[in-house]
Enzyme design. Structure first.
Site, PDB file in Angstrom:
ATOM      1  N   GLU A 197      -4.878   4.227   5.995  1.00 26.20           N
ATOM      2  CA  GLU A 197      -4.713   3.868   4.571  1.00 26.20           C
ATOM      3  C   GLU A 197      -5.077   5.187   3.618  1.00 26.20           C
ATOM      4  OE1 GLU A 197      -5.794  -0.011   2.177  1.00 26.20           O
ATOM      5  OE2 GLU A 197      -6.773   1.365   1.295  1.00 26.20           O
TER       6      GLU A 197
ATOM      7  N   ARG B   3       0.907  -1.259   0.064  1.00 24.52           N
ATOM      8  CA  ARG B   3       0.055  -0.154   0.011  1.00 24.52           C
ATOM      9  C   ARG B   3       1.040   1.255   0.087  1.00 24.52           C
ATOM     10  NH1 ARG B   3      -2.804  -3.721  -0.838  1.00 24.52           N
ATOM     11  NH2 ARG B   3      -4.939  -4.073   0.027  1.00 24.52           N
TER      12      ARG B   3
ATOM     13  N   SER C  27     -10.719  -0.400   3.462  1.00 20.17           N
ATOM     14  CA  SER C  27      -9.807  -0.384   4.471  1.00 20.17           C
ATOM     15  C   SER C  27      -9.463   1.054   4.921  1.00 20.17           C
ATOM     16  CB  SER C  27      -8.662  -1.293   4.341  1.00 20.17           C
ATOM     17  OG  SER C  27      -8.879  -2.688   3.783  1.00 20.17           O
TER      18      SER C  27
HETATM   19  P1  FAD Z   1      -8.562   8.771  -5.540  1.00 16.30           P
HETATM   20  O1  FAD Z   1      -9.118   8.347  -3.821  1.00 16.30           O
HETATM   21  O2  FAD Z   1      -8.974   9.753  -6.312  1.00 16.30           O
HETATM   22  O3  FAD Z   1      -7.039   9.003  -4.950  1.00 16.30           O
HETATM   23  C1  FAD Z   1      -6.212   8.398  -4.099  1.00 16.30           C
HETATM   24  C2  FAD Z   1      -4.748   9.058  -4.104  1.00 16.30           C
HETATM   25  O4  FAD Z   1      -4.152   8.853  -5.229  1.00 16.30           O
HETATM   26  C3  FAD Z   1      -4.774  10.316  -3.763  1.00 16.30           C
HETATM   27  O5  FAD Z   1      -3.807  10.724  -2.964  1.00 16.30           O
HETATM   28  C4  FAD Z   1      -4.659  11.064  -5.221  1.00 16.30           C
HETATM   29  O6  FAD Z   1      -4.080  12.544  -5.118  1.00 16.30           O
HETATM   30  C5  FAD Z   1      -3.741  10.460  -5.862  1.00 16.30           C
HETATM   31  N1  FAD Z   1      -4.268  10.027  -7.338  1.00 16.30           N
HETATM   32  C6  FAD Z   1      -5.199   9.688  -7.630  1.00 16.30           C
HETATM   33  N2  FAD Z   1      -5.088   9.694  -9.096  1.00 16.30           N
HETATM   34  C7  FAD Z   1      -3.853   9.988  -9.481  1.00 16.30           C
HETATM   35  C8  FAD Z   1      -3.156  10.395 -10.724  1.00 16.30           C
HETATM   36  N3  FAD Z   1      -3.832  10.157 -11.983  1.00 16.30           N
HETATM   37  N4  FAD Z   1      -1.698  10.782 -10.433  1.00 16.30           N
HETATM   38  C9  FAD Z   1      -1.190  11.033  -9.132  1.00 16.30           C
HETATM   39  N5  FAD Z   1      -2.005  10.748  -8.265  1.00 16.30           N
HETATM   40  C10 FAD Z   1      -3.294  10.439  -8.320  1.00 16.30           C
HETATM   41  N6  FAD Z   1      -7.531  -0.588  -2.371  1.00 16.30           N
HETATM   42  C11 FAD Z   1      -6.829  -1.743  -2.441  1.00 16.30           C
HETATM   43  O7  FAD Z   1      -5.450  -1.615  -2.833  1.00 16.30           O
HETATM   44  N7  FAD Z   1      -7.258  -2.808  -2.312  1.00 16.30           N
HETATM   45  C12 FAD Z   1      -8.587  -3.246  -2.398  1.00 16.30           C
HETATM   46  O8  FAD Z   1      -8.893  -4.306  -2.368  1.00 16.30           O
HETATM   47  C13 FAD Z   1      -9.604  -2.039  -2.201  1.00 16.30           C
HETATM   48  N8  FAD Z   1     -10.871  -2.399  -1.899  1.00 16.30           N
HETATM   49  C14 FAD Z   1     -11.623  -1.203  -1.749  1.00 16.30           C
HETATM   50  C15 FAD Z   1     -13.135  -1.199  -1.585  1.00 16.30           C
HETATM   51  C16 FAD Z   1     -13.950  -0.173  -1.305  1.00 16.30           C
HETATM   52  C17 FAD Z   1     -15.540  -0.388  -1.279  1.00 16.30           C
HETATM   53  C18 FAD Z   1     -13.377   1.058  -1.612  1.00 16.30           C
HETATM   54  C19 FAD Z   1     -14.304   2.285  -1.471  1.00 16.30           C
HETATM   55  C20 FAD Z   1     -11.955   1.245  -1.814  1.00 16.30           C
HETATM   56  C21 FAD Z   1     -11.199   0.264  -1.907  1.00 16.30           C
HETATM   57  N9  FAD Z   1      -9.651   0.424  -2.005  1.00 16.30           N
HETATM   58  C22 FAD Z   1      -8.806  -0.739  -2.146  1.00 16.30           C
HETATM   59  C23 FAD Z   1      -9.134   1.842  -2.097  1.00 16.30           C
HETATM   60  C24 FAD Z   1      -9.256   2.400  -3.637  1.00 16.30           C
HETATM   61  O9  FAD Z   1     -10.184   1.691  -4.391  1.00 16.30           O
HETATM   62  C25 FAD Z   1      -7.838   2.298  -4.238  1.00 16.30           C
HETATM   63  O10 FAD Z   1      -6.912   3.018  -3.327  1.00 16.30           O
HETATM   64  C26 FAD Z   1      -8.064   3.271  -5.481  1.00 16.30           C
HETATM   65  O11 FAD Z   1      -7.025   3.014  -6.301  1.00 16.30           O
HETATM   66  C27 FAD Z   1      -8.116   4.607  -5.292  1.00 16.30           C
HETATM   67  O12 FAD Z   1      -8.596   4.992  -6.721  1.00 16.30           O
HETATM   68  P2  FAD Z   1      -9.167   6.452  -6.926  1.00 16.30           P
HETATM   69  O13 FAD Z   1      -8.993   6.785  -8.514  1.00 16.30           O
HETATM   70  O14 FAD Z   1     -10.658   6.633  -6.212  1.00 16.30           O
HETATM   71  O15 FAD Z   1      -8.100   7.548  -6.241  1.00 16.30           O
HETATM   72  N1  EPU Z   2     -10.668 -10.767  10.387  1.00  9.08           N
HETATM   73  C1  EPU Z   2     -11.080 -10.885  11.814  1.00  9.08           C
HETATM   74  N2  EPU Z   2     -12.568 -10.377  11.945  1.00  9.08           N
HETATM   75  C2  EPU Z   2     -13.118  -9.898  11.003  1.00  9.08           C
HETATM   76  C3  EPU Z   2     -12.755  -9.964   9.634  1.00  9.08           C
HETATM   77  C4  EPU Z   2     -11.649 -10.152   9.580  1.00  9.08           C
HETATM   78  O1  EPU Z   2     -10.382 -11.232  12.595  1.00  9.08           O
HETATM   79  O2  EPU Z   2     -14.400  -9.501  11.206  1.00  9.08           O
HETATM   80  C5  EPU Z   2      -9.452 -11.402  10.211  1.00  9.08           C
HETATM   81  C6  EPU Z   2      -9.578 -12.686   9.733  1.00  9.08           C
HETATM   82  O3  EPU Z   2      -8.686 -13.915  10.285  1.00  9.08           O
HETATM   83  C7  EPU Z   2      -8.890 -12.634   8.103  1.00  9.08           C
HETATM   84  C8  EPU Z   2      -8.021 -11.578   8.384  1.00  9.08           C
HETATM   85  O4  EPU Z   2      -8.703 -10.635   9.132  1.00  9.08           O
HETATM   86  O5  EPU Z   2      -8.444 -13.833   7.685  1.00  9.08           O
HETATM   87  C9  EPU Z   2      -7.873 -10.856   7.099  1.00  9.08           C
HETATM   88  O6  EPU Z   2      -9.273 -10.389   6.418  1.00  9.08           O
HETATM   89  P1  EPU Z   2      -9.566 -10.164   4.874  1.00  9.08           P
HETATM   90  O7  EPU Z   2      -8.917 -11.327   4.372  1.00  9.08           O
HETATM   91  O8  EPU Z   2     -10.976  -9.840   4.638  1.00  9.08           O
HETATM   92  O9  EPU Z   2      -8.351  -9.155   4.430  1.00  9.08           O
HETATM   93  P2  EPU Z   2      -8.087  -7.758   5.236  1.00  9.08           P
HETATM   94  O10 EPU Z   2      -6.970  -7.697   5.665  1.00  9.08           O
HETATM   95  O11 EPU Z   2      -9.311  -7.333   6.174  1.00  9.08           O
HETATM   96  C10 EPU Z   2      -7.149  -6.780   3.003  1.00  9.08           C
HETATM   97  C11 EPU Z   2      -6.806  -5.514   2.180  1.00  9.08           C
HETATM   98  C12 EPU Z   2      -8.084  -5.453   1.611  1.00  9.08           C
HETATM   99  C13 EPU Z   2      -8.178  -6.422   0.455  1.00  9.08           C
HETATM  100  C14 EPU Z   2      -8.570  -7.769   1.254  1.00  9.08           C
HETATM  101  C15 EPU Z   2      -8.350  -9.052   0.095  1.00  9.08           C
HETATM  102  C16 EPU Z   2      -5.385  -4.087   3.486  1.00  9.08           C
HETATM  103  C17 EPU Z   2      -5.396  -2.837   4.578  1.00  9.08           C
HETATM  104  N3  EPU Z   2      -6.649  -4.570   3.185  1.00  9.08           N
HETATM  105  O12 EPU Z   2      -8.110  -6.679   4.182  1.00  9.08           O
HETATM  106  O13 EPU Z   2      -7.819  -4.024   0.691  1.00  9.08           O
HETATM  107  O14 EPU Z   2      -9.443  -6.358  -0.335  1.00  9.08           O
HETATM  108  O15 EPU Z   2      -7.025  -8.044   2.007  1.00  9.08           O
HETATM  109  O16 EPU Z   2      -6.976  -9.158  -0.300  1.00  9.08           O
HETATM  110  O17 EPU Z   2      -4.488  -4.637   3.156  1.00  9.08           O
HETATM  111  C18 EPU Z   2      -8.379  -1.883   0.733  1.00  9.08           C
HETATM  112  O18 EPU Z   2      -6.980  -1.679   0.811  1.00  9.08           O
HETATM  113  O19 EPU Z   2      -9.305  -0.701   0.876  1.00  9.08           O
HETATM  114  C19 EPU Z   2      -8.929  -3.124   0.824  1.00  9.08           C
HETATM  115  C20 EPU Z   2      -9.963  -3.618   0.825  1.00  9.08           C
END
Ligand code: FAD
Ligand code: EPU
Length: 339
Positions: free
Chosen positions: A335, A165, A239
């Protein structure tokens, strides 16, 4: 060519759905407009903020500078051989749309990253990751624009300094480098990554020979829909905290004091703790505080229950961090970008 809006509302442009305004807002649709943007950028007291889908930001106040909304579109193949294809996408393309576009054409490697909200250009910023794959695993290079000098640059993976991240765009290049296009190297042969525990369980009924990347993508979609709240129904930024990495000695000491904790061994780099478990065991899972709360299925996600402002969400985050620190001696790091 470039329209500058003043005091523009941002509520519909961030997935937390919090109200805030930008002093100026410009929407970037064509690379040629970049030069006009540099000439038209207001004074030095007006910092730039590049935004894509607003799915990883929390506005705690009105933004005093210029928000550059990246909508640069386009997808093209830049090179191919019999094993790989190099695909370049405009930074403003929708990430999930791009993943599906590639999967449909038999370009593999992005299936685990399906349904992540946001744009292609933001994917390198935090090296997006899910279900055992990170952007860096398929990344080739990116193009962008250094705002203060006006120079167009091309950066390799090493120059992007990807981490968990993390990247150079969260460090020295934050708010000065506008990513315009990203090139990925995708496989033409199916080679799905199915090691992640939850994904293995979701695929249990699917015979190994049928674990095509499309089936993996569908499994990830099912998992994500089950676990994560849809921002269209409940404001959130995914997250809110990163999973903390501690040394093996610290992990063993924690387990001796607090009992077994879910964690992931990173070898010499230490142990990645599941922050969700720390929050759950601190008593915050599913708890509400005013107009926001900790999600009841996924405690890493903070949610806007309706009408919360950014400051309230930040205060909730601080309360959760303090509780986890009190119970486990570990400070969780946010994050999303807090503004
Ligand atoms: P923004 O929110 O618009 O920007 C985020 C940051 O990036 C800001 O600092 C911005 O200045 C910068 N930025 C954006 N575009 C550019 C550009 N073109 N050039 C330079 N800087 C830029 N993230 C994960 O890694 N894994 C996940 O599984 C995941 N699951 C998610 C689930 C949900 C429901 C939500 C709401 C978010 C999740 N995220 C996850 C976080 C998010 O989706 C990612 O970080 C995504 O890449 C953000 O994209 P955005 O275009 O919305 O960025
Ligand atoms: N867990 C608990 N309680 C809960 C839920 C989860 O104890 O209520 C524990 C479980 O042991 C589980 C572990 O947490 O195995 C990990 O949970 P999960 O696999 O759902 O992943 P996460 O660590 O919660 C991360 C990323 C997510 C990504 C998923 C899948 C980060 C900060 N988050 O979540 O990314 O989608 O793994 O790979 O690394 C994001 O970055 O916004 C994001 C959603």
């Amino acid at each position: 060519m470039l329209r500058i809006e003043e005091n523009a509302p941002l509520q519909h442009l961030n997935t937390f759905g919090v109200a805030a305004t930008a002093r100026y807002l410009v929407t970037l649709r064509h690379p040629e407009a970049l030069a006009a943007l540099s000439r038209g950028l207001p004074a030095a007291d007006c910092p730039p903020l590049v935004m894509g889908g607003g799915s990883n930001v929390l506005f705690t106040r009105d933004f005093p500078g210029v928000v550059i909304l990246n909508r640069l579109a386009g997808i093209r193949v830049v090179a191919a051989d019999d094993r790989h294809v190099r695909v370049q996408a405009g930074a403003g393309e929708d990430w999930d749309g791009f993943v599906r576009y590639c999967l449909e054409r038999g370009w593999y490697g992005l299936e685990n990253l399906i349904l992540i909200p946001g744009t292609v250009g933001a994917a390198p910023v935090q090296n997006i990751g899910a279900y055992g794959v990170e952007l860096k695993d398929v990344f080739e290079e990116l193009e962008g624009w250094d705002l203060p000098t006006g120079r167009r640059l091309r950066l390799t993976a090493a120059e992007c300094r990807f981490g968990y991240r993390d990247s150079v765009f969260k460090g020295p290049l934050q708010d000065r480098f506008l990513i315009t296009a990203v090139t990925l190297r995708l496989g033409l042969q199916p080679c799905p990554a199915t090691e992640y525990r939850d994904l293995q369980e979701e695929l249990r009924g699917v015979p190994h020979g049928e674990r095509h990347p499309r089936a993996v993508g569908e499994a990830v979609v099912r998992l994500r829909r089950r676990k994560l709240p849809d921002p269209r129904e409940m404001g959130n930024a995914g997250s809110f905290f990163k999973n903390p990495v501690v040394s093996r000695a610290r992990f063993e000491d924690l387990q001796a004091r607090c009992g077994p904790l879910p964690a992931y061994d990173l070898g010499p780099a230490g142990v990645k703790l599941a922050a969700a478990a720390l929050i759950e065991r601190s008593g915050w899972k599913g708890k509400h505080r005013g107009r926001c709360g900790v999600h009841d299925r996924q405690p890493l996600v903070l949610v806007n229950l309706g009408g919360a402002c950014g400051q309230e969400i930040l205060e909730l985050a601080e309360a959760v961090r303090a509780a986890v620190h009190q119970a486990f001696g570990v400070w969780l790091e946010p994050e999303p970008r807090i503004l």
